[in-house]
Structures are given as C-alpha cells and as structure tokens.
Design a protein around this motif. Structure first.
Motif, PDB file in Angstrom:
ATOM      1  N   TYR A 171       0.734  -1.174   0.031  1.00  0.00           N
ATOM      2  CA  TYR A 171       0.025  -0.184  -0.035  1.00  0.00           C
ATOM      3  C   TYR A 171       1.013   1.303  -0.003  1.00  0.00           C
ATOM      4  O   TYR A 171       0.584   2.202  -0.737  1.00  0.00           O
ATOM      5  CB  TYR A 171      -0.822   0.026   1.190  1.00  0.00           C
ATOM      6  CG  TYR A 171      -1.731   1.307   1.334  1.00  0.00           C
ATOM      7  CD1 TYR A 171      -2.878   1.555   0.399  1.00  0.00           C
ATOM      8  CD2 TYR A 171      -1.409   2.303   1.999  1.00  0.00           C
ATOM      9  CE1 TYR A 171      -3.448   2.912   0.541  1.00  0.00           C
ATOM     10  CE2 TYR A 171      -1.908   3.539   2.351  1.00  0.00           C
ATOM     11  CZ  TYR A 171      -2.921   3.723   1.490  1.00  0.00           C
ATOM     12  OH  TYR A 171      -3.696   4.906   1.658  1.00  0.00           O
ATOM     13  N   ASP A 172       1.749   1.316   0.905  1.00  0.00           N
ATOM     14  CA  ASP A 172       2.539   2.817   1.071  1.00  0.00           C
ATOM     15  C   ASP A 172       3.530   2.969  -0.221  1.00  0.00           C
ATOM     16  O   ASP A 172       3.600   4.025  -0.485  1.00  0.00           O
ATOM     17  CB  ASP A 172       3.336   2.581   2.219  1.00  0.00           C
ATOM     18  CG  ASP A 172       2.602   2.065   3.567  1.00  0.00           C
ATOM     19  OD1 ASP A 172       1.722   3.353   4.032  1.00  0.00           O
ATOM     20  OD2 ASP A 172       2.327   1.305   3.827  1.00  0.00           O
ATOM     21  N   ARG A 176       3.489   5.985  -3.152  1.00  0.00           N
ATOM     22  CA  ARG A 176       4.479   6.820  -3.587  1.00  0.00           C
ATOM     23  C   ARG A 176       4.452   6.663  -5.261  1.00  0.00           C
ATOM     24  O   ARG A 176       4.763   7.683  -5.884  1.00  0.00           O
ATOM     25  CB  ARG A 176       5.710   5.888  -3.236  1.00  0.00           C
ATOM     26  CG  ARG A 176       6.182   6.479  -1.738  1.00  0.00           C
ATOM     27  CD  ARG A 176       7.479   6.176  -1.326  1.00  0.00           C
ATOM     28  NE  ARG A 176       7.471   4.811  -0.632  1.00  0.00           N
ATOM     29  CZ  ARG A 176       6.963   4.984   0.689  1.00  0.00           C
ATOM     30  NH1 ARG A 176       6.833   6.008   1.365  1.00  0.00           N
ATOM     31  NH2 ARG A 176       6.726   3.621   1.314  1.00  0.00           N
ATOM     32  N   THR A 193      -3.939  10.408   3.259  1.00  0.00           N
ATOM     33  CA  THR A 193      -3.108  10.363   3.941  1.00  0.00           C
ATOM     34  C   THR A 193      -2.068  11.386   3.963  1.00  0.00           C
ATOM     35  O   THR A 193      -1.955  12.039   2.733  1.00  0.00           O
ATOM     36  CB  THR A 193      -2.128   8.913   4.325  1.00  0.00           C
ATOM     37  OG1 THR A 193      -1.512   9.117   5.514  1.00  0.00           O
ATOM     38  CG2 THR A 193      -1.321   8.730   3.035  1.00  0.00           C
ATOM     39  N   TRP A 195       1.712  13.912   4.744  1.00  0.00           N
ATOM     40  CA  TRP A 195       2.887  13.995   5.001  1.00  0.00           C
ATOM     41  C   TRP A 195       3.719  15.097   4.852  1.00  0.00           C
ATOM     42  O   TRP A 195       2.636  16.246   4.407  1.00  0.00           O
ATOM     43  CB  TRP A 195       3.765  13.008   4.051  1.00  0.00           C
ATOM     44  CG  TRP A 195       3.722  12.941   2.574  1.00  0.00           C
ATOM     45  CD1 TRP A 195       4.235  13.929   1.774  1.00  0.00           C
ATOM     46  CD2 TRP A 195       2.459  12.274   1.831  1.00  0.00           C
ATOM     47  NE1 TRP A 195       3.808  13.926   0.293  1.00  0.00           N
ATOM     48  CE2 TRP A 195       2.688  12.987   0.215  1.00  0.00           C
ATOM     49  CE3 TRP A 195       1.872  11.315   1.933  1.00  0.00           C
ATOM     50  CZ2 TRP A 195       1.954  12.642  -0.728  1.00  0.00           C
ATOM     51  CZ3 TRP A 195       1.077  10.976   0.886  1.00  0.00           C
ATOM     52  CH2 TRP A 195       1.251  11.377  -0.389  1.00  0.00           C
ATOM     53  N   VAL A 233      -4.450   4.125   8.224  1.00  0.00           N
ATOM     54  CA  VAL A 233      -3.604   5.198   8.236  1.00  0.00           C
ATOM     55  C   VAL A 233      -4.016   6.295   9.399  1.00  0.00           C
ATOM     56  O   VAL A 233      -3.225   6.966   9.921  1.00  0.00           O
ATOM     57  CB  VAL A 233      -3.385   6.367   6.990  1.00  0.00           C
ATOM     58  CG1 VAL A 233      -2.692   5.494   5.919  1.00  0.00           C
ATOM     59  CG2 VAL A 233      -4.754   6.838   6.582  1.00  0.00           C
ATOM     60  N   CYS A 279       6.668   3.079  11.482  1.00  0.00           N
ATOM     61  CA  CYS A 279       5.983   2.495  10.313  1.00  0.00           C
ATOM     62  C   CYS A 279       5.819   0.753  10.300  1.00  0.00           C
ATOM     63  O   CYS A 279       6.944   0.275  11.347  1.00  0.00           O
ATOM     64  CB  CYS A 279       6.764   2.952   9.225  1.00  0.00           C
ATOM     65  SG  CYS A 279       6.523   4.727   9.001  1.00  0.00           S
ATOM     66  N   CYS A 293      -2.479  -0.657   6.183  1.00  0.00           N
ATOM     67  CA  CYS A 293      -1.467   0.699   5.740  1.00  0.00           C
ATOM     68  C   CYS A 293      -0.292   0.499   6.919  1.00  0.00           C
ATOM     69  O   CYS A 293      -0.582   0.484   7.999  1.00  0.00           O
ATOM     70  CB  CYS A 293      -2.238   1.908   6.052  1.00  0.00           C
ATOM     71  SG  CYS A 293      -3.769   1.855   5.177  1.00  0.00           S
ATOM     72  N   GLU A 295       2.065   3.183   7.409  1.00  0.00           N
ATOM     73  CA  GLU A 295       2.621   4.649   7.801  1.00  0.00           C
ATOM     74  C   GLU A 295       1.242   5.281   8.004  1.00  0.00           C
ATOM     75  O   GLU A 295       0.435   5.816   7.234  1.00  0.00           O
ATOM     76  CB  GLU A 295       3.332   5.221   6.416  1.00  0.00           C
ATOM     77  CG  GLU A 295       4.558   4.261   5.944  1.00  0.00           C
ATOM     78  CD  GLU A 295       5.278   4.689   4.840  1.00  0.00           C
ATOM     79  OE1 GLU A 295       5.266   6.087   4.357  1.00  0.00           O
ATOM     80  OE2 GLU A 295       6.025   4.052   4.098  1.00  0.00           O
TER      81      GLU A 295
END
Ligand code: PLP
Length: 399
Positions: A171-172, A176, A193, A195, A233, A279, A293, A295
């Motif tokens: 997923y993470d 990206r 989510t 960042w 998340v 994480c 998820c 992160e």
C-alpha cells in the motif's frame, strides 16, 4: 509472528495541544450541508443491538452502518468527495461554503475548469469514492491498488469510471507510485493520508469524514461512554476522535483505536509516544484490507495523540468474528452486513468481552454492563467471495 492482543494507553487528554478548529462541530455542519446536496445523500442508519449488548455484557451497543453510504458500500466517499469539491471550489475562486453537487456537475463548471485528472492509491474503498466523484463532476480518475487487492474491489472502481490497476507493491509504495505519476503528469493527487508538504487535501478528506461522525452524534439517544475506531492510516479515526473532542471537550467519551497486528503503525507510534511516527513494512497480509497501511497519517496522529485513550493491536480472526456476529446478531437485533475492516473494531470488542484470557483488557478499557458503546461499520461486503468464505464457511476462525 504469533498474533496476539496488545494495548497501549496514553494520558494526554486535557493537554489540549492539537488544533481542532478544522474538526469543529460548525465545520462538520457545513460539510454535511455539502454532502446533502448530492441526490443520493441520506444519513446512514445507526443500529441499536440491545440483545447482543446483553449477550456480550455491555450496557448498549450502537453501530453506524456505512454499507448504505451513497450506494458505494463504504464511508470513504465522504472524504474524496469533499476534497475534490473543495479543490474545484478553489479553482473556480468561490468559497467552499457555496459549492454544491449541482454546481460541480454543471456544464458551465466543466467549461471553466477544462479537463482535470485525479489520481490516488487505495485498497479499495477510497479509490471507489474518488472515481465516483470524478465521474460525477465529469473529470478523469486514475487509481492504483496494492498487490493482492481483491478483483471485485478493482472491478467496482473501474465501474465507477476510473482507469484502475493493481500494482506489484504494498500500500505505502503504491501511494508513492501515485504521487510520482501525479508529479510527472500534472495530475491532482487525492490521497487520504498526509506527509510533510502534503496536507491540504488529506485535511479536507478528514473533514469529509465528519459528516459520518456528526450524523452518529445526532442519532445517538445519549452520549456514548466508549467509541471504538478502526485505523488504517488513522484519518477516519483522527477525524471522528477530533469531532468528539470538539463536541464534548473534557467530557468526551473514551476513544479506543483498533488495528490489525500485521499493520499496527498507529499502535507502534502510540507505544513509542515520542513525537516520531512509527511504520510497518512488508506485505501486511491482513484480511482487513482497508487497514493494511504501514505509515500513519501525520495530521491524524497529531489529533489521536491527544484525543484517543487506548490503542489496541489485534489478531485477524477478530474481524472475521465481528462479521459473523453482526451478520447474525442475538435475539431480535437487526443484522448488519459488515466487511473485514468494517467489523474489525466491533469484533475486537466482542472478543475482549467473551474471552476470559482478555479480562485484563476489559478492566483496562472499563467495559462492563453499564457502558454505551458506539462502533462504525465502515464498509459492507466489499469482497463478497471472502465475506461468504468467512460467514458461511468459518474461514479465519480463532485457532
Ligand atoms: C472500510 C474501511 N474502514 C476503515 C478504514 C480506515 O481508514 P483510515 O485509513 O483513514 O484509517 C478504511 C481505509 O481504507 C476502510 O476502507
């Protein structure tokens, strides 16, 4: 790793060091007004499970049934639809309060805005909501899913109008990938989510979830003493926990966050409690696909640290147990079709109440025959084949 129950309790309530302005009751009212402009909007039902509560040794149980949301079988569309609406309002140069589904779907709006492509990564429900909203407003959407995603969930996203595919990564890493494609092509990333440097859209998504929280608070016959929230998340949990803190202040209910052992990034972050996000990597092959998820959402953690009390990491079998009980509740209670992620928090509470080895958790969470507990069944049977295998054939029973 052997699956087990873990609990971390934080005592930051009252320190009041998080910004709740974007999750206030007044904001939630405005956002609900926006959602109510969609013709298919209806508050989802809040179901009281009286006989099941008695059976489990709880005072009362209320379950918000999000399988009824916009005909999409999950709550997630609330986030994507508000974030996209808000983004388009900004582009049009009009205040967010003035937007409505009628305005967004009008040919004049399309003429002014031209073609926009929205892109996201999803384990199913969020991507379906983004695809659905993009189609409603006459725009294009591209959706990526992590490896191992259910075919049915992919097909539902394609049917909602997206150009969707399953990747070879978790997923993470899929997030990206979506982010890289957005940057390369000038597409709009609608990710649930946040960042550093990417907060505006995730904040709107969290706000969108407030419609669900607000409806529940209005439907509850009395204030809950406990609210269980499952987390991927953590955006949904952060939004509802923040809204509860806005609504009740110091008198808010106890908030319990539930995650699968295999993807318990919020639990690990709470356990460390040092201001740094923790994480989880690898495949995260939990049956709770929506919670797989690794992160945490940084915005959500900022809220959860102060507005949640207990963090539970639990085995996969509790989700299966929750699906079975909700589908076959005690006595005259109404049945609820709840999927793996949807039933996770309820299943976790049911196991805590019935497994003698978990009496220590029952005590720590102060769960007894006097408490009023609110759950959110955040999805219906979004993977029908797995739903049947679990509910009919007993797949993923406790060892
Ligand atoms: C059905 C369902 N419940 C809960 C969640 C968790 O939401 P979040 O990732 O915001 O923690 C998800 C996420 O996709 C979901 O699909």
């Amino acid at each position: 790793m052997k699956e087990t129950f873990r609990l971390k309790t934080l005592h930051h309530q009252g320190e009041n060091r998080c910004d709740l302005a974007f999750l206030s009751m007044a904001e939630a009212e405005k956002i609900r007004c926006y959602h109510a402009t969609f013709p298919m909007y209806e508050p989802t039902p809040l179901v009281s499970l009286e006989d099941t509560a008695r059976e489990l040794g709880l005072g009362s149980i209320y379950v918000k049934d999000e399988s009824r949301r916009f005909g999409l079988n999950a709550f997630k569309v609330l986030g994507g639809s508000y974030a996209i609406g808000h983004y388009l309002a900004d582009k049009l140069g009009v205040p967010a309060e003035s937007i409505s589904s009628g305005m967004l779907t009008s040919p004049e709006t399309k003429r002014l805005l031209g073609d926009i492509t929205f892109i996201t990564a999803t384990d199913g429900n969020h991507g379906r909501g983004v695809a659905w909203t993009a189609t409603q407003v006459g725009m294009r959407s591209v959706v990526y899913m992590p490896k191992g995603s259910a075919k049915e969930r992919l097909n539902n996203i394609i049917a909602a109008g997206a150009d969707a595919s399953i990747t070879e990564v978790n997923y993470d890493d899929t997030v990206r990938l979506a982010r890289a494609h957005a940057e390369k092509n000038g597409w709009v990333l609608v990710q649930d989510t946040s960042w550093e440097g990417y907060e505006e859209i995730p904040r709107r998504i969290m706000q969108g979830y407030c419609t669900m929280g607000l409806e529940a608070l209005e439907q509850m016959p009395e204030k809950p003493t406990h609210v269980f929230l499952q987390a991927g998340v953590g955006s949904m949990a952060g939004a509802v926990a923040g809204l509860l803190a806005s609504a009740y202040g110091e008198e808010r209910p106890k908030v319990i966050i539930v995650e699968p052992n295999k993807a318990d990034c919020i639990f690990r972050t709470a356990e460390a409690d040092d201001g740094t996000l923790r994480c989880v990597g690898g495949d995260m092959d939990t049956i709770m696909a929506g919670l797989a998820c690794g992160e945490p959402c940084s915005l959500a953690w900022d809220i959860l640290r102060y507005c949640a009390d207990h963090f539970v990491s639990c085995p996969d079998y509790v989700a299966a147990k929750g699906m079975r009980i909700l589908g076959n509740p005690a006595g005259k209670d109404q049945r609820i079709i709840s999927g793996e992620s949807g039933a996770s928090a309820f299943g976790c509470a049911a196991e805590i109440m019935t497994n003698p080895q978990l009496a220590w958790m029952r005590d720590a969470l102060e769960l007894n025959e006097h408490v009023r507990v609110l759950f959110f069944s955040t999805e219906g049977d979004t993977d029908k084949a797995n739903y049947r295998a679990i509910v009919w054939d007993g797949r993923y029973s406790a060892e």
